[in-house]
Design an enzyme around this catalytic site. Structure first.
Site, PDB file in Angstrom:
ATOM      1  N   LYS A 181      33.561  52.514  19.538  1.00 37.99           N
ATOM      2  CA  LYS A 181      33.045  52.923  20.843  1.00 37.99           C
ATOM      3  C   LYS A 181      32.102  51.794  21.290  1.00 37.99           C
ATOM      4  O   LYS A 181      31.001  51.632  20.766  1.00 37.99           O
ATOM      5  CB  LYS A 181      32.282  54.254  20.701  1.00 37.99           C
ATOM      6  CG  LYS A 181      31.731  54.781  22.003  1.00 37.99           C
ATOM      7  CD  LYS A 181      30.272  54.386  22.124  1.00 37.99           C
ATOM      8  CE  LYS A 181      29.628  54.784  23.413  1.00 37.99           C
ATOM      9  NZ  LYS A 181      29.783  53.838  24.517  1.00 37.99           N
ATOM     10  N   VAL A 238      18.278  55.547  18.997  1.00 35.90           N
ATOM     11  CA  VAL A 238      19.640  56.049  18.758  1.00 35.90           C
ATOM     12  C   VAL A 238      20.033  55.837  17.298  1.00 35.90           C
ATOM     13  O   VAL A 238      20.599  56.718  16.652  1.00 35.90           O
ATOM     14  CB  VAL A 238      20.644  55.352  19.710  1.00 35.90           C
ATOM     15  CG1 VAL A 238      22.072  55.739  19.369  1.00 35.90           C
ATOM     16  CG2 VAL A 238      20.340  55.702  21.160  1.00 35.90           C
ATOM     17  N   GLY A 239      19.675  54.672  16.761  1.00 34.68           N
ATOM     18  CA  GLY A 239      20.051  54.350  15.383  1.00 34.68           C
ATOM     19  C   GLY A 239      19.537  55.381  14.395  1.00 34.68           C
ATOM     20  O   GLY A 239      20.265  55.842  13.512  1.00 34.68           O
ATOM     21  N   GLU A 256      21.717  48.369  12.528  1.00 29.12           N
ATOM     22  CA  GLU A 256      20.997  47.141  12.872  1.00 29.12           C
ATOM     23  C   GLU A 256      20.288  47.401  14.197  1.00 29.12           C
ATOM     24  O   GLU A 256      20.947  47.688  15.203  1.00 29.12           O
ATOM     25  CB  GLU A 256      21.957  45.953  12.988  1.00 29.12           C
ATOM     26  CG  GLU A 256      22.379  45.386  11.645  1.00 29.12           C
ATOM     27  CD  GLU A 256      21.211  45.065  10.703  1.00 29.12           C
ATOM     28  OE1 GLU A 256      20.127  44.672  11.177  1.00 29.12           O
ATOM     29  OE2 GLU A 256      21.389  45.246   9.489  1.00 29.12           O
ATOM     30  N   CYS A 290      18.730  40.477  19.694  1.00 27.57           N
ATOM     31  CA  CYS A 290      17.827  41.153  18.753  1.00 27.57           C
ATOM     32  C   CYS A 290      16.993  40.135  17.983  1.00 27.57           C
ATOM     33  O   CYS A 290      15.933  40.458  17.478  1.00 27.57           O
ATOM     34  CB  CYS A 290      18.600  42.058  17.816  1.00 27.57           C
ATOM     35  SG  CYS A 290      19.992  41.260  17.062  1.00 27.57           S
ATOM     36  N   GLN A 337      17.847  47.922  32.231  1.00 30.92           N
ATOM     37  CA  GLN A 337      17.246  46.877  31.416  1.00 30.92           C
ATOM     38  C   GLN A 337      16.170  46.140  32.230  1.00 30.92           C
ATOM     39  O   GLN A 337      15.074  45.901  31.750  1.00 30.92           O
ATOM     40  CB  GLN A 337      18.369  45.933  30.962  1.00 30.92           C
ATOM     41  CG  GLN A 337      18.034  45.073  29.773  1.00 30.92           C
ATOM     42  CD  GLN A 337      17.638  45.872  28.547  1.00 30.92           C
ATOM     43  OE1 GLN A 337      18.085  46.998  28.351  1.00 30.92           O
ATOM     44  NE2 GLN A 337      16.764  45.311  27.748  1.00 30.92           N
ATOM     45  N   GLU A 391       9.620  46.169  21.323  1.00 32.16           N
ATOM     46  CA  GLU A 391      10.714  45.278  21.691  1.00 32.16           C
ATOM     47  C   GLU A 391      10.967  45.388  23.196  1.00 32.16           C
ATOM     48  O   GLU A 391      11.246  46.464  23.711  1.00 32.16           O
ATOM     49  CB  GLU A 391      11.987  45.667  20.929  1.00 32.16           C
ATOM     50  CG  GLU A 391      13.117  44.693  21.188  1.00 32.16           C
ATOM     51  CD  GLU A 391      14.387  45.014  20.419  1.00 32.16           C
ATOM     52  OE1 GLU A 391      14.774  46.189  20.390  1.00 32.16           O
ATOM     53  OE2 GLU A 391      14.980  44.079  19.872  1.00 32.16           O
TER      54      GLU A 391
HETATM   55  P1  NDP Z   1      21.499  52.008  22.668  1.00 32.40           P
HETATM   56  O1  NDP Z   1      21.033  52.231  21.289  1.00 32.40           O
HETATM   57  O2  NDP Z   1      21.234  53.025  23.690  1.00 32.40           O
HETATM   58  O3  NDP Z   1      23.087  51.733  22.675  1.00 32.40           O
HETATM   59  C1  NDP Z   1      23.794  51.095  21.630  1.00 32.40           C
HETATM   60  C2  NDP Z   1      25.117  51.800  21.449  1.00 32.40           C
HETATM   61  O4  NDP Z   1      24.894  53.155  21.057  1.00 32.40           O
HETATM   62  C3  NDP Z   1      25.949  51.875  22.729  1.00 32.40           C
HETATM   63  O5  NDP Z   1      27.314  51.798  22.406  1.00 32.40           O
HETATM   64  C4  NDP Z   1      25.602  53.242  23.253  1.00 32.40           C
HETATM   65  O6  NDP Z   1      26.550  53.770  24.152  1.00 32.40           O
HETATM   66  C5  NDP Z   1      25.547  54.042  21.976  1.00 32.40           C
HETATM   67  N1  NDP Z   1      24.802  55.289  22.070  1.00 32.40           N
HETATM   68  C6  NDP Z   1      23.893  55.654  23.008  1.00 32.40           C
HETATM   69  N2  NDP Z   1      23.438  56.901  22.759  1.00 32.40           N
HETATM   70  C7  NDP Z   1      24.068  57.330  21.646  1.00 32.40           C
HETATM   71  C8  NDP Z   1      24.019  58.536  20.886  1.00 32.40           C
HETATM   72  N3  NDP Z   1      23.224  59.559  21.222  1.00 32.40           N
HETATM   73  N4  NDP Z   1      24.794  58.632  19.778  1.00 32.40           N
HETATM   74  C9  NDP Z   1      25.598  57.620  19.418  1.00 32.40           C
HETATM   75  N5  NDP Z   1      25.699  56.469  20.103  1.00 32.40           N
HETATM   76  C10 NDP Z   1      24.938  56.316  21.203  1.00 32.40           C
HETATM   77  O7  NDP Z   1      20.934  50.638  23.127  1.00 32.40           O
HETATM   78  P2  NDP Z   1      20.998  50.043  24.595  1.00 32.40           P
HETATM   79  O8  NDP Z   1      22.309  49.376  24.705  1.00 32.40           O
HETATM   80  O9  NDP Z   1      20.681  51.007  25.658  1.00 32.40           O
HETATM   81  O10 NDP Z   1      19.800  49.052  24.494  1.00 32.40           O
HETATM   82  C11 NDP Z   1      18.490  49.591  24.488  1.00 32.40           C
HETATM   83  C12 NDP Z   1      17.632  48.876  23.535  1.00 32.40           C
HETATM   84  O11 NDP Z   1      18.275  48.750  22.253  1.00 32.40           O
HETATM   85  C13 NDP Z   1      17.371  47.439  23.918  1.00 32.40           C
HETATM   86  O12 NDP Z   1      16.366  47.358  24.870  1.00 32.40           O
HETATM   87  C14 NDP Z   1      17.001  46.868  22.593  1.00 32.40           C
HETATM   88  O13 NDP Z   1      15.681  47.218  22.301  1.00 32.40           O
HETATM   89  C15 NDP Z   1      17.891  47.562  21.617  1.00 32.40           C
HETATM   90  N6  NDP Z   1      19.087  46.799  21.269  1.00 32.40           N
HETATM   91  C16 NDP Z   1      19.110  46.117  20.100  1.00 32.40           C
HETATM   92  C17 NDP Z   1      20.201  45.375  19.766  1.00 32.40           C
HETATM   93  C18 NDP Z   1      20.270  44.628  18.505  1.00 32.40           C
HETATM   94  O14 NDP Z   1      21.154  43.774  18.378  1.00 32.40           O
HETATM   95  N7  NDP Z   1      19.435  44.905  17.518  1.00 32.40           N
HETATM   96  C19 NDP Z   1      21.359  45.272  20.631  1.00 32.40           C
HETATM   97  C20 NDP Z   1      21.261  46.044  21.840  1.00 32.40           C
HETATM   98  C21 NDP Z   1      20.164  46.782  22.118  1.00 32.40           C
HETATM   99  P3  NDP Z   1      26.317  53.634  25.755  1.00 32.40           P
HETATM  100  O15 NDP Z   1      26.340  52.191  26.048  1.00 32.40           O
HETATM  101  O16 NDP Z   1      27.485  54.342  26.323  1.00 32.40           O
HETATM  102  O17 NDP Z   1      25.005  54.281  26.049  1.00 32.40           O
END
Ligand code: NDP
Length: 488
Positions: A181, A238-239, A256, A290, A337, A391
């Site tokens: 996903k 979310v993680g 991660e 990240c 964002q 962050e």
């Molecule tokens: P999210 O954690 O919201 O999204 C990451 C993934 O998880 C997406 O595919 C998202 O889907 C999915 N997701 C969202 N909600 C759920 C849920 N309840 N259960 C399972 N999966 C879910 O991160 P964002 O993309 O919104 O980014 C927000 C913040 O995350 C950033 O500002 C940054 O701090 C951090 N981040 C860190 C990264 C890293 O590499 N360490 C990478 C990206 C973000 P959908 O897109 O449909 O919401």
């Protein structure tokens, strides 16, 4: 008119080797952050019925996929790499349109995806266990590794080709089947990556993709009884929830998450190199990595010289549409964002930091439709401020001044995260102390904080990760289980 465009531009889910609409048939537009009127595609907003469909396809395929040799599985990755390579320009352009990073960066990332696939082809031929002497002289004891089964992949938008591939490729080569996903914002880019696997002839059900909302599809995958393992990159919020869900039902998980990565600039540093690396680490990809640099801790004796060089260099950054030649920094990936970044800039000011450069949304043409923010530098930042602790995931850096290296290390470690960290120094004692004392999964000496090599382990300490590692050979630890065999 709109309907026609929708028809031409609608992307489907990939389940059991076929492109299918979601159960409800609802779609949503994925748009360009430079100009949201530019619709990249309409993607399926899948439901829990689609999650069931994809997971059962992956479950049905796992027995026959597992039975193939690593070499046979590698054959599909090899072909996929060639197809992806032949489509680099098209896929990179799609990535830039969907999430804003500049075209050269998007091409570099897609080429990285090709290299990751080729790397994991080789992994299919490497050893999977050890012979361990038994206390029984008539017995043979050894370990082997077996796949986990169905792996759920939940990926973010910031590396929409590299991250899905660095999860999918090891999952597949070690014998698992996959349901991915992708992040909503970059779903069309992911569709194009999956098309490469399809064209390479990946057997039906081995790799499946469903798009839609994280709260429905992502959560559905994380909670699904038939998903044996979940690998996630994204936010901590979310993680952590995904980790708890997986733990509850006994599934393996890998998370991660965020970073608040420091760069230390010591008195004896090569200042030009430190400035160049800070600019690159903090502002490339609009700070949305990240591993991006977000705190710069500078020793007092060289603070003013470093600051002045940094302020001169930041002015050279060209901001604009990532598709245009000569543009160095694109827009933020989405309006959400952008708003998060602007709210952190406001907090920085409110909490008493001094804004040295940038800090504003860009609103005049050619920026008027897009989600642009200036590259931003704060000074007089103290470690308790939000901009030094949380962050931001945007082009914002906080300068902190210290007298001694020991203080610098204390500050560098004074956050909940521990993903990557850099130091600029020529002093071997400084280097050794930094390697020893820095709590980060990735420590880099005289190099920017952002930078990952595909053949080396990648992952964070503290709240940056669930403490496993991705990439390179380390991926084997997550994507397989060890079986100890005793033969008499
Ligand atoms: P999210 O954690 O919201 O999204 C990451 C993934 O998880 C997406 O595919 C998202 O889907 C999915 N997701 C969202 N909600 C759920 C849920 N309840 N259960 C399972 N999966 C879910 O991160 P964002 O993309 O919104 O980014 C927000 C913040 O995350 C950033 O500002 C940054 O701090 C951090 N981040 C860190 C990264 C890293 O590499 N360490 C990478 C990206 C973000 P959908 O897109 O449909 O919401």
């Amino acid at each position: 008119m709109v309907t026609l465009e929708k028809k031409e531009n609608t992307y489907l889910n990939f389940i059991s080797g076929a492109w299918v609409a979601s159960a409800k048939g609802t779609t949503k537009a994925s748009s360009n952050p430079f100009n949201p009127e530019d619709i990249v595609g309409h993607i399926q907003m899948s439901t829990s019925a689609d999650v069931d469909h994809a997971v059962s396809a992956a479950k049905a395929a796992k027995k026959s996929w597992k039975k193939l040799s690593g070499q046979e599985r590698g054959h599909y990755l090899y072909k996929t790499a060639d197809i992806l390579e032949s489509r680099i320009d098209e896929i990179a352009e799609c990535m830039t349109r969907e999430m804003g990073k500049t075209l050269p960066e998007a091409k570099g990332e897609t080429a990285r995806g090709v290299a990751i696939l080729r790397y994991y082809v080789g992994e299919g031929m490497r050893k999977v266990g050890d012979v361990i002497p038994s206390t029984d002289p008539k017995a043979l004891m050894f370990t082997t590794r077996v796949p986990l089964g169905v792996v759920g992949v939940i990926s973010p938008w910031n590396f929409p080709v590299a991250i899905p591939i660095w999860k999918i490729a090891p999952a597949l080569i070690y014998g698992n089947t996959v349901v991915i996903k992708p992040a909503f914002e970059t779903s069309v880019t992911c569709v194009k990556v999956i098309q490469c696997f399809e064209e390479a002839g990946i057997p039906a059900g081995v790799l499946n993709m469903i798009t839609g909302a994280g709260s429905v599809v992502g959560q559905g995958l994380a909670e699904h009884q038939d998903v044996n393992a979940i690998t996630f990159t994204g936010s901590n919020e979310v993680g952590k929830r995904i980790g708890q869900q997986a733990l509850e039902r006994g599934a393996k998980y890998q998370l991660e998450m965020g970073g608040k990565n420091p760069v230390i600039v010591a008195t004896d540093a090569d200042l030009d190199l430190a400035v160049e690396s800070t600019i690159s680490g903090a502002f490339r990809s609009t700070g949305q990595k990240c591993t991006a640099t977000s705190r710069v801790i500078v020793q007092g004796a060289i603070y003013d010289e470093f600051k002045n060089k940094l302020l001169a260099k930041v002015k050279e950054i060209t901001v604009g549409d990532g598709l245009q030649e000569g543009i160095w920094m694109g827009p933020c990936a989405s309006e959400n964002q952008l708003n998060t970044i602007l709210s952190y800039i406001e907090k920085g000011k409110e909490e008493g930091a001094t804004l040295l450069s940038g800090g504003k949304r860009l609103t005049n043409a050619p920026y008027d439709k897009g989600f642009f923010v200036e590259p931003t530098i704060f000074e007089h930042v103290t470690s308790d401020m939000s901009i030094a602790q949380e962050e931001i995931f945007g082009p914002v850096i906080a300068l902190l001044q210290v007298e001694h290296l020991e203080q610098a290390l204390d500050l560098a470690n004074d956050v909940q995260f521990g993903l990557s960290a850099s130091i600029f120094t020529r002093d071997i004692q400084n280097i050794l102390s930094f390697i020893e004392e820095m709590d980060a999964g990735l420590v880099r000496i005289n190099a920017e904080s952002a930078g990952v090599e595909l053949q080396a382990p990648f992952g964070g300490m503290k709240n940056s990760s669930s403490h496993s590692r991705e990439q390179g050979e380390a991926a084997k630890e997550f994507f397989t289980a060890i079986k100890t065999v005793f033969v008499k």
